[in-house]
Write a protein that holds these residues in place. Structure first.
Motif, PDB file in Angstrom:
ATOM      1  N   LEU A 151     -10.454  -1.792 -52.624  1.00 47.40           N
ATOM      2  CA  LEU A 151      -9.246  -1.056 -52.975  1.00 47.40           C
ATOM      3  C   LEU A 151      -9.311  -0.566 -54.415  1.00 47.40           C
ATOM      4  N   THR A 152      -8.939   0.683 -54.608  1.00 46.98           N
ATOM      5  CA  THR A 152      -8.944   1.285 -55.932  1.00 46.98           C
ATOM      6  C   THR A 152      -7.953   2.450 -55.952  1.00 46.98           C
ATOM      7  N   ILE A 153      -7.456   2.770 -57.129  1.00 46.28           N
ATOM      8  CA  ILE A 153      -6.553   3.916 -57.291  1.00 46.28           C
ATOM      9  C   ILE A 153      -7.270   5.097 -57.933  1.00 46.28           C
ATOM     10  N   GLU A 154      -8.584   5.025 -57.998  1.00 44.49           N
ATOM     11  CA  GLU A 154      -9.332   6.107 -58.615  1.00 44.49           C
ATOM     12  C   GLU A 154      -9.186   7.415 -57.833  1.00 44.49           C
ATOM     13  N   ASN A 155      -9.015   7.306 -56.512  1.00 48.15           N
ATOM     14  CA  ASN A 155      -8.866   8.516 -55.718  1.00 48.15           C
ATOM     15  C   ASN A 155      -7.615   9.292 -56.115  1.00 48.15           C
ATOM     16  N   TYR A 156      -6.514   8.591 -56.330  1.00 47.04           N
ATOM     17  CA  TYR A 156      -5.281   9.261 -56.726  1.00 47.04           C
ATOM     18  C   TYR A 156      -5.396   9.816 -58.146  1.00 47.04           C
ATOM     19  N   GLN A 157      -6.123   9.141 -59.005  1.00 46.86           N
ATOM     20  CA  GLN A 157      -6.358   9.677 -60.341  1.00 46.86           C
ATOM     21  C   GLN A 157      -7.202  10.944 -60.274  1.00 46.86           C
ATOM     22  N   ALA A 158      -8.194  10.934 -59.369  1.00 52.50           N
ATOM     23  CA  ALA A 158      -9.011  12.134 -59.198  1.00 52.50           C
ATOM     24  C   ALA A 158      -8.206  13.278 -58.607  1.00 52.50           C
TER      25      ALA A 158
END
Length: 308
Positions: free
Chosen positions: A86-93
């Protein structure tokens, strides 16, 4: 020593042995087991249907929280055993992707006017067809019903030529006009039928008091028809938000909504799952939020007229 009145005695005599009043819980063990078993079956079936319906949304949500490499090598359900994925990097991208953010803004620019215009024009036209006498009213209603049967595809080429000749092809206005044009027949038909259920005596009393038709519409008819208006707004919002075919034809490169942009990203970057899954989930969650926010109005409109 307690006394029993005559009505109570008659009520007891008239009540058959073993009978239950409406809504009374079963008193015997067998009745309780049957009632519990019946309710359990219904609840289990409804729960299974709800879970099956939500599985794609849940899978898309977890895919949006995983890296592109994790999505390409394993299924989204493996996240329950490997929570480190799980990571929120996708939403940051996604927030840093100018094309996706512009398409999301384009969607709002298209959907909001389309919904408001259909609701406003449809409400006024529906009230006029329901309560205002004018020549040719029945023929107008027949025309509205006939327009509901016209498929979208037959209007693509004529409207594309028309919009091109007046210089609005490929702009926001072209997509908005198309959505409003094809949303109005259903809106007028729905609200006209709802307005006809309003008491004629109530409207006549307002006219006797000197109220104009516009004041009657705004202060009496429209508040009473708010469940139907809210339901229409939900339908129009969902159709405009989820539409890709109309926007794919009439929207230009600078006015494409998020549905077209997601399709474009998929065509150009087939391995760009981090952006695609995140954008698709945001595109899905907004209509869900709107639906649940206005759910009580939607249910009220569906139940209107079922009881007196």
């Amino acid at each position: 020593m307690s006394t029993v009145t005559e009505p109570e005695t008659e009520a007891r005599r008239g009540k058959p042995r073993g009978s239950k009043m409406a809504g009374e819980r079963p008193t015997t063990l067998g009745g309780r087991i049957v009632a519990l078993f019946s309710n359990s079956i219904v609840n289990v079936i409804l729960a299974l249907v709800a879970v099956m319906w939500l599985v794609p949304t849940i899978g898309l949500f977890f895919a949006s929280l995983r890296t592109s490499q994790a999505n390409s090598t394993s299924g989204w359900w493996t996240v329950f055993a490997n929570t480190h994925q799980l990571t929120i990097e996708n939403y940051q991208a996604l927030l840093g992707n100018d094309a996706m953010m512009q398409s999301l803004l384009n969607t709002v620019i298209i959907v909001v006017p389309s919904t408001l215009l259909v609701v406003a024009i449809g409400a006024m036209a529906g009230y006029a067809l329901a309560w205002i006498e004018f020549p040719g009213r029945d023929w107008v209603l027949i025309g509205v019903v006939a327009l509901m049967a016209v498929p979208l595809q037959v209007a693509f080429i004529p409207l594309a030529r028309l919009f091109g000749s007046i210089g609005i092809f490929g702009t926001y206005a072209a997509v908005i006009i198309f959505h409003v044009s094809f949303g109005l027949p259903f809106a007028v038909f729905l609200l006209r039928n709802y307005f006809t259920n309003i008491s004629a005596e109530l409207l006549e009393a307002a006219r006797i008091d000197g109220a104009s038709e516009m004041r009657i519409f705004l202060r009496i008819a429209l508040p009473l028809a708010m469940p139907a208006v809210a339901s229409l707004a939900i339908f129009q919002f969902l159709w405009s938000w989820n539409d890709m075919l109309v926007a794919l034809i009439f929207a230009g490169p600078g006015s494409q909504p998020i549905t077209v942009e997601i399709q474009s990203q998929l065509r150009q970057f087939s391995s760009n799952m981090d952006i695609l899954s995140t954008g698709a989930f945001i595109s899905m969650v907004v209509p869900l939020f709107v639906y649940f926010a206005f759910q009580r109005y939607f249910v009220s409109a569906l139940m209107a007229g079922s009881t007196k």
